[in-house]
Each structure stands twice: as structure tokens, then as C-alpha cells.
Design a protein around this motif. Sequence first.
Motif, mmCIF file in Angstrom:
data_model
loop_
_atom_site.group_PDB
_atom_site.id
_atom_site.type_symbol
_atom_site.label_atom_id
_atom_site.label_comp_id
_atom_site.label_asym_id
_atom_site.label_seq_id
_atom_site.Cartn_x
_atom_site.Cartn_y
_atom_site.Cartn_z
ATOM 1 N N MET A 7 -7.171 5.715 -8.576
ATOM 2 C CA MET A 7 -6.144 5.060 -8.127
ATOM 3 C C MET A 7 -5.879 3.806 -8.443
ATOM 4 O O MET A 7 -4.446 3.663 -8.965
ATOM 5 N N PRO A 8 -6.465 2.733 -8.883
ATOM 6 C CA PRO A 8 -6.127 1.482 -9.494
ATOM 7 C C PRO A 8 -5.372 1.744 -10.783
ATOM 8 O O PRO A 8 -4.602 1.029 -11.307
ATOM 9 N N MET A 9 -5.979 2.648 -11.494
ATOM 10 C CA MET A 9 -5.419 3.077 -13.019
ATOM 11 C C MET A 9 -3.792 3.747 -12.820
ATOM 12 O O MET A 9 -2.978 3.232 -13.501
ATOM 13 N N LEU A 10 -3.740 4.290 -11.586
ATOM 14 C CA LEU A 10 -2.303 5.030 -11.667
ATOM 15 C C LEU A 10 -1.342 3.865 -11.168
ATOM 16 O O LEU A 10 -0.369 3.689 -11.495
ATOM 17 N N VAL A 11 -1.751 3.009 -9.953
ATOM 18 C CA VAL A 11 -1.102 2.031 -9.618
ATOM 19 C C VAL A 11 -0.624 1.041 -10.761
ATOM 20 O O VAL A 11 0.404 0.496 -11.084
ATOM 21 N N GLU A 12 -1.707 0.420 -11.821
ATOM 22 C CA GLU A 12 -1.581 -0.245 -12.816
ATOM 23 C C GLU A 12 -0.518 0.425 -13.857
ATOM 24 O O GLU A 12 0.338 -0.287 -14.385
ATOM 25 N N THR A 13 -0.572 1.734 -14.063
ATOM 26 C CA THR A 13 0.376 2.534 -15.096
ATOM 27 C C THR A 13 1.789 2.361 -14.402
ATOM 28 O O THR A 13 2.715 2.266 -14.780
ATOM 29 N N LYS B 181 0.666 -1.269 -0.209
ATOM 30 C CA LYS B 181 -0.066 0.042 0.035
ATOM 31 C C LYS B 181 0.877 1.066 -0.128
ATOM 32 O O LYS B 181 0.573 2.058 -0.832
ATOM 33 N N VAL B 182 1.840 1.296 0.882
ATOM 34 C CA VAL B 182 2.834 2.512 0.856
ATOM 35 C C VAL B 182 3.519 2.674 -0.263
ATOM 36 O O VAL B 182 3.566 3.910 -1.023
ATOM 37 N N VAL B 183 4.161 1.583 -1.025
ATOM 38 C CA VAL B 183 4.901 1.682 -2.466
ATOM 39 C C VAL B 183 3.881 2.209 -3.326
ATOM 40 O O VAL B 183 4.163 3.048 -4.125
ATOM 41 N N GLU B 184 2.658 1.505 -3.411
ATOM 42 C CA GLU B 184 1.634 1.776 -4.805
ATOM 43 C C GLU B 184 1.452 3.172 -4.334
ATOM 44 O O GLU B 184 1.074 3.854 -5.496
ATOM 45 N N THR B 185 1.078 3.552 -3.142
ATOM 46 C CA THR B 185 0.640 5.245 -3.160
ATOM 47 C C THR B 185 1.729 6.099 -3.562
ATOM 48 O O THR B 185 1.157 6.975 -4.287
ATOM 49 N N ILE B 186 2.958 5.675 -3.250
ATOM 50 C CA ILE B 186 3.913 6.616 -3.632
ATOM 51 C C ILE B 186 4.084 6.646 -5.130
ATOM 52 O O ILE B 186 4.330 7.699 -5.755
ATOM 53 N N THR B 187 4.177 5.512 -5.887
ATOM 54 C CA THR B 187 4.083 5.475 -7.350
ATOM 55 C C THR B 187 3.033 6.318 -7.916
ATOM 56 O O THR B 187 3.040 6.808 -9.124
ATOM 57 N N GLY C 231 -4.247 5.714 -22.132
ATOM 58 C CA GLY C 231 -5.152 4.675 -22.633
ATOM 59 C C GLY C 231 -6.180 4.171 -21.622
ATOM 60 O O GLY C 231 -7.228 3.854 -22.118
ATOM 61 N N ALA C 232 -5.719 4.290 -20.543
ATOM 62 C CA ALA C 232 -6.705 3.661 -19.324
ATOM 63 C C ALA C 232 -7.930 4.786 -19.183
ATOM 64 O O ALA C 232 -8.918 4.794 -18.973
ATOM 65 N N LEU C 233 -7.307 6.069 -19.524
ATOM 66 C CA LEU C 233 -8.131 7.263 -19.273
ATOM 67 C C LEU C 233 -9.390 7.382 -20.107
ATOM 68 O O LEU C 233 -10.504 7.525 -20.315
ATOM 69 N N ILE C 234 -8.965 7.073 -21.747
ATOM 70 C CA ILE C 234 -9.887 7.024 -22.681
ATOM 71 C C ILE C 234 -10.939 5.950 -22.695
ATOM 72 O O ILE C 234 -12.139 6.018 -22.849
ATOM 73 N N VAL D 228 1.429 8.767 -6.713
ATOM 74 C CA VAL D 228 1.668 10.409 -6.491
ATOM 75 C C VAL D 228 2.574 10.646 -7.411
ATOM 76 O O VAL D 228 2.579 11.737 -8.247
ATOM 77 N N LEU D 229 3.814 9.740 -7.868
ATOM 78 C CA LEU D 229 4.812 9.959 -8.789
ATOM 79 C C LEU D 229 4.157 10.312 -10.052
ATOM 80 O O LEU D 229 4.594 10.962 -11.069
ATOM 81 N N VAL D 230 3.262 9.376 -10.647
ATOM 82 C CA VAL D 230 2.708 9.570 -11.793
ATOM 83 C C VAL D 230 1.903 10.899 -11.980
ATOM 84 O O VAL D 230 2.204 11.341 -13.042
ATOM 85 N N VAL D 231 1.030 11.104 -11.078
ATOM 86 C CA VAL D 231 0.376 12.343 -10.938
ATOM 87 C C VAL D 231 1.428 13.615 -11.215
ATOM 88 O O VAL D 231 1.321 14.513 -11.836
#
Length: 635
Positions: free
Chosen positions: A477-483, A39-45, A278-281, A47-50
Motif C-alpha cells: 500500500m505505501p509503495m502504491l501511494v508513493e507511485t 486516506k480516501v484519495v490515496e486508497t483510490i489512487t 523500481g520499488a518492487l525490485i 486501486v487505480l495503479v493496480v
Amino acid sequence: MSHLTSETLAAHAPPANALDGLASTLSALSHSVDRGLGKVVETITAVLVVAEIIVLFAGVVSRYVFHEPLTWSDELASIMFLWLSMLGAVVALRRGEHMRMTALVNNTRPHTRALLDTMATTASLAFLVLVLLPSYQYAYEESFIVTPALEINNAWRAAAIPVGMGLMIIVALLRLLRVSSFKQIAIALAGTAAVVLAFWLAQPLLVPLGKANLIIFFVLVVAANVLSGVPIAFSFALATFGYLALTTQTPLVVMVGRLDEGMSHLILLAVPLFVFLGALIEMTGMAKAMIRFLASLLGHVRGGLSYVLIGAIYLVSGISGSKIADMAAIAPVLFPEMQKRGAKPGELVALLSATGAQTETIPPSIVLITLGSVTGVSIAALFTGGLLPAVVLGAALCSVVWWRYRHEDLSAVERHSKIQIGKLLVVALPAIVLPFVIRAAVIEGIATATEVSTIGIVYSALAGLLLYRQFAWRRLMPMLVETASLTGAIIFIVGCATAMAWGLTQSGFSQDLAHLMGSLPGGAYGFLAVSIVAFIVLGSVLEGIPAIVLFGPLLFPIARMVGVHEVHYAMVVILAMGIGLFAPPFGVGYYGACAVSKVDPADGIKHIWGYFGALLLGLILVAAVPWFSIGLLKH
């Protein structure tokens, strides 16, 4: 002992299931730690994508709107990108999403498969443990460098590598405790340690072999790892580490430097951003709007929905850059209606796979971006050159569709009126325009190939919120983690393959290869023919990006030497690689298409060969006529 009763003995004896109890406790503890760390690592990643999106889009606005470029934006984005790549690799390892070849492993018995999966993890763990100290030394050496724009210690960036390696060690250990039995872990660790020890003891025998070590490490070791299910990135890394450590005097910190170099091309920043786009469209309904419009145009034609599938993948590939995202956006919309008309599931997944191979060159393809970053070919030229080759292969697929569906019964199919088509066009227009906006922004110099994805993201978000009124905040959030996970898997492969390609180059292999390929009969066309066969095989075994990263820097100089235009050569090898990637029985893209379509892979194999025959003919035509690849370029 005779005075002790059976009850007393039982009270003092260890419980029969003590080992099972310990295993259960460790498994529960590992699950708990894994969830918390994940959960910690996924949250950081996430945030980094955003943060990447915000920083790069701010750079575009500042430069193009206010004419005041942010001198620090690219540097900050590069620092965050290395952290995103390494932490994304941690997420991918935790979720079991690193790219691996499982065709052979999946055909073994369940017990054997479980043991091989455990050994794949211990093999990855072996590399991580071996490279941890060199990665720390590399970060320490980078601490003496100050970045030019932000003027901060470069260790802030380089520390991502040892931190990522350390976290992957923890995640790998937790994964072993979660999914494997004590017996499997013991066997796998003992087997991995025995192999490592055997190679170390064999060092005096290996050194005198010279270039024969290239066969041992870069063919035999890589093949053994890949075929046994070790993730491809770690297969490359283990072979490179072994070759450098056991047969050369090269400090291992140099390997970490090459890995960093491979992962730090700024153009690769486009990978996570286009994956997220891609996930967004798909989430905003833009893909569905395009498909409905195309279906209204061609739904009444024999094989019409198959033509729609080919056209829709072409359009969506121009937006997302991720084949799985393309397929996931289109298959659920089109397949139910196609099945109502009598199409067999195997036929559908066969065509879906073929379109995946067809559209590998459509900008902003992740493969195009990666190839440009490792070979130095202009991204804008690749984006322009990739459009027509995909049309040629699309026309070849359409000819097969026409033949197969020439007797289709359309008596029950409703034909849309011009008014209905017009309404659907109005709804789809914002989505249809997006690929052209992206391409125009790059060609006209508004944004770089890296930055342009942020324009697409902002455009898609606004379209979803204001026009389509479809924006599921809970899915972000799931899209960002998947990215982040997909980015980590891809970029870690690029880094490991870059280190491996460097090792091959230092050995003199590239010069030998250049001499061999340059002396082939047939000149340019002989070289293209051999390259097509080689990349179809490499695409099926190594997947696309590793094949391109590993052999692109070696073969593109040879292509120029024998007179093949670099953009033309790029289109030929990418399409050949795509055919291998989506062709059964080894091509993982085919199994991805089956997973998205929820179709048994065995059902599609008998339908796929006609489409792949057409793709091969189309590829031969693209190779024979360079104009398809370079005709649109500005000379």
C-alpha cells in the motif's frame, strides 16, 4: 462602570488566548479532515495503479498469447490514467512532494522560509481557483463526445481535471491551516492577491507590448515563482494562464485542453508502472542479489566497490526508471562496506550523484519515455540508442575511480572463490535477466513500451514470491501511494509544460528560436554545443522532465533541420540535462542522492567536481561521435 468588580470584568472579557484557542481548534479540525480526505484519495489512487497493471497485462496476454487483442484496453487505461494523474497530483500536494527548487529558499532564515513556503501554497491555490471554471467548461464540452471503443461519454474521463483541481484547492487550504500561522496565511494571501490584481490592472499596458510579454511571463514570472519555491508545475501554469488571459484572445478552456493533451499520451502510462517496478525490485531483494554478485566479482580490486556502484546503478536503472528508487536500492547495501574500507561519506555521495547523471539514458528511463511522447521519436529507438552513451560516461567515471583509489590498501579484503561467485551468480541471475527481458519484449514487439512494465512487474512479483521468498505485503500500500504521488507530480508538470510550450509556439517564439539556432556558426556541432550548455543550465534549474517537455518539441525539429539524427540529439540533451540535474548547488538530483545516503550536501561538493569533469568529457565524446547513439539502431 465603577460598580463592576475586577472579577465581573474578567468574566465578561474575551479570554486573552481566544485567538490561540481558535487557531488550535482549526488546526485540529484541519488535521482530522485532511487525514480522512487523504486516506480516501490515496486508497483510490492505489486501486487505480493496480487496475492499470491488470488491464495492460491482460492486453498483452490477450494479444500475444491468445491472438485476440482487447480493443478497449488502451482506452480504459487512458481514462484511468488521467484520473490517476490528477488524484496523484492531489496526493503530492497534500504530502508536499510536487517538484520545486528550494536551494535559495532553504538558505533564508526560518521565519522567512516559513513565509515563502506559505506563499508557494497560496500561489498554487491562486492558479487552481482561476482555472477551476475553465476546467469545468472543458469537461462539459467533452460530454458531447463518445469514446470509440467503450462508447461512453468522454466526460467520464475529462471530469478528472475539474475534480482534481477542486480537491487540490481543498488540500491546499487544509495545508495552510495545518502548517502555517494565521499571520503567515494573511500575509501570503494578501501578497498573492495583490500580485494577481496588479497584473489584471496592468492588462492595458501589457497588450501593446507584443512579444515582449514572452519575457515578462515566461522568463520573469516563471523565474520569480521557481526561485521563491513555488512548485515547478504551478510556476509554468501561472505564467501560461497569465499570458493567455491578459495578452491574447484565447479562451482559457483551450489551455485546459492543452494540459489534458500533455497528460494523456498513452506512453506516459509507463511512468507509474516503472516507478512501481523500481520499488518492487528493491522490496523483493532482487537489487540486493545483483549488488552482492557484482561485489564478489570486483570487491578485491582497488576501488572495486566504486566500480560495483557504477555497474549496479547501470543495471538497476535498466529496471526501475526512477533515480531515487535506484539509489535507495543500492546505497544502503554498498555504503557501509565502502565506509569500512575508508571511503569518506562525501566521496560516496559524489559518486552516487555522478552515476545518476550517467544513467539517464538507460532504458526504460522515465526521461526517455517522456521525451518520446512529446517529440514523436520512436521509444524502441531511444531504448536501443541509450545503452552505449551511458557506457561511455561510465568508463569516464571509472577512470576517475582508478586514479583516486590507485593506492588503496586491500590487505584486509577477502577475495571470493569461484564457487562462491558461482553461487551468488545463480541467486542473482533472475534479477540480472530482467533488464534484458524488458528490452527484448519491446524490440521484438511482444509488448509496447507502456505494456512491457507490466511484464516486469509480474516477473518481479513471481521472483520475489517463488525464488527470493521475500515479499512484504504490508509494504504494498505505501509503495502504491508513493507511485501515485510521484506520478501525479511528474505528469502534472508534463501537462503544464505542454500548455506553456503551446503558448510559446502560438506566439511565434518557436519560429524565432528555429531561425536563431539554425543560423549558429559551426553547423550541427555548433548547435550541439549550444544545446549542451542550455540543457545543463535548464536541467539544474527546471529539473529534467520539465526541461525536456518544454524545449524538446521546439528544438528537435531544428536538430533535424541542421542534420543531427534525432536519437543522437536525444542522447546528448538528456545527458546534458542529467549533468545539470545532479550538479550542485542547484541540481535537485544531488540533494536527492544526499537524502538517500544520509550525507550532508556540503560534504559531497568538494569531491564531486572530478566526476563531473569526467562526465562532461564523456558527453563531449558522445556528441562528437554519433555512432555511440545510433550505431546499434537497425537501419
